[in-house]
Design a protein around this motif. Structure first.
Motif, mmCIF file in Angstrom:
data_model
loop_
_atom_site.group_PDB
_atom_site.id
_atom_site.type_symbol
_atom_site.label_atom_id
_atom_site.label_comp_id
_atom_site.label_asym_id
_atom_site.label_seq_id
_atom_site.Cartn_x
_atom_site.Cartn_y
_atom_site.Cartn_z
ATOM 1 N N SER A 1 -4.229 5.962 -0.107
ATOM 2 C CA SER A 1 -3.344 4.876 -0.538
ATOM 3 C C SER A 1 -3.740 4.298 -1.884
ATOM 4 O O SER A 1 -4.854 4.480 -2.359
ATOM 5 C CB SER A 1 -3.330 3.759 0.514
ATOM 6 N N ARG B 1 10.503 5.271 -4.171
ATOM 7 C CA ARG B 1 9.357 5.832 -3.448
ATOM 8 C C ARG B 1 9.568 7.272 -3.007
ATOM 9 O O ARG B 1 8.613 7.958 -2.645
ATOM 10 C CB ARG B 1 9.007 4.974 -2.244
ATOM 11 N N LEU C 1 10.656 -0.533 -5.294
ATOM 12 C CA LEU C 1 9.759 0.398 -4.596
ATOM 13 C C LEU C 1 10.532 1.247 -3.590
ATOM 14 O O LEU C 1 10.332 2.454 -3.504
ATOM 15 C CB LEU C 1 8.654 -0.361 -3.859
ATOM 16 N N LEU D 1 7.544 8.930 -0.106
ATOM 17 C CA LEU D 1 6.323 8.159 0.125
ATOM 18 C C LEU D 1 6.621 6.990 1.059
ATOM 19 O O LEU D 1 7.728 6.438 1.046
ATOM 20 C CB LEU D 1 5.758 7.626 -1.194
ATOM 21 N N ASP D 2 5.634 6.609 1.852
ATOM 22 C CA ASP D 2 5.751 5.451 2.728
ATOM 23 C C ASP D 2 4.970 4.306 2.111
ATOM 24 O O ASP D 2 3.919 4.511 1.490
ATOM 25 C CB ASP D 2 5.192 5.783 4.116
ATOM 26 N N VAL D 3 5.492 3.080 2.275
ATOM 27 C CA VAL D 3 4.849 1.905 1.691
ATOM 28 C C VAL D 3 4.689 0.844 2.776
ATOM 29 O O VAL D 3 5.652 0.459 3.436
ATOM 30 C CB VAL D 3 5.677 1.331 0.514
ATOM 31 N N HIS E 1 0.859 -1.175 0.000
ATOM 32 C CA HIS E 1 0.000 0.000 0.000
ATOM 33 C C HIS E 1 0.901 1.233 0.000
ATOM 34 O O HIS E 1 1.634 1.458 0.963
ATOM 35 C CB HIS E 1 -0.916 0.008 1.225
ATOM 36 N N VAL E 2 0.838 1.992 -1.078
ATOM 37 C CA VAL E 2 1.616 3.215 -1.201
ATOM 38 C C VAL E 2 0.790 4.332 -0.572
ATOM 39 O O VAL E 2 -0.337 4.595 -1.000
ATOM 40 C CB VAL E 2 1.933 3.530 -2.677
ATOM 41 N N TYR E 3 1.346 4.962 0.458
ATOM 42 C CA TYR E 3 0.650 6.033 1.169
ATOM 43 C C TYR E 3 1.047 7.393 0.594
ATOM 44 O O TYR E 3 2.211 7.611 0.253
ATOM 45 C CB TYR E 3 1.017 6.008 2.653
ATOM 46 N N ALA F 1 2.535 9.390 -6.258
ATOM 47 C CA ALA F 1 2.049 8.035 -5.963
ATOM 48 C C ALA F 1 1.439 7.394 -7.203
ATOM 49 O O ALA F 1 1.677 6.210 -7.474
ATOM 50 C CB ALA F 1 1.038 8.085 -4.824
ATOM 51 N N LEU G 1 4.298 6.306 -9.439
ATOM 52 C CA LEU G 1 5.010 5.160 -8.873
ATOM 53 C C LEU G 1 4.206 3.873 -9.077
ATOM 54 O O LEU G 1 4.741 2.856 -9.540
ATOM 55 C CB LEU G 1 5.286 5.388 -7.383
ATOM 56 N N CYS G 2 2.924 3.915 -8.753
ATOM 57 C CA CYS G 2 2.088 2.723 -8.880
ATOM 58 C C CYS G 2 1.918 2.307 -10.333
ATOM 59 O O CYS G 2 1.993 1.116 -10.657
ATOM 60 C CB CYS G 2 0.731 2.966 -8.216
#
Length: 127
Positions: A55, A76, A72, A79-81, A14-16, A25, A28-29
């Motif tokens: 997310s 990232r 990732l 970003l937090d994952v 889950h990319v926050y 985000a 990145l996704c």
């Protein structure tokens, strides 16, 4: 903080993000989906499930883990994952089988509580 370990057949990452980082985000996704063939979920601009931030979920199997997780982490930025295995027990998946890339955020684990669960371990009816 424990690094993600490939011990399950399947995973979610889950990319926050927030309003300032939503486009980062998305990019990145999208790139993770293109590059690794992982399933990219919706970009939720609201909190969903136990997640305390907006997310986007990436779903993948263990065959993708060794390439995807380091990628990732390297791409990232700020970003937090949140990465977790899929064992069939959602509470365990979001605690015992959970790892973080970046900052660790407190999850709302109350959604995994069974309505009939009690704090006691007794197996019989109370009198």
């Amino acid at each position: 903080m424990a690094r993600p370990v490939n011990i399950h057949a399947a995973y979610h990452a889950h990319v926050y993000f927030d309003a300032q980082t939503v486009e980062q985000a998305r990019a990145l996704c999208s790139e993770a989906g293109r590059r690794f063939g992982v399933q990219v979920g919706r970009v939720h601009e609201k909190m969903v499930g136990p997640h305390p931030r907006w997310s986007c979920q990436l779903a993948f199997d263990s065959d993708r883990f060794e390439e995807l997780i380091p990628w990732l982490d390297a791409h990232r930025g700020e970003l937090d994952v949140f990465v977790h295995g899929l064992s069939g027990d959602e509470l365990q998946d979001h605690t015992t089988h959970a790892y973080w890339l970046g900052r660790e955020w407190p999850l709302d684990l109350s959604i995994f509580q069974r309505p009939d669960a009690t704090d006691g371990q007794s197996g019989g009816a109370s009198g």
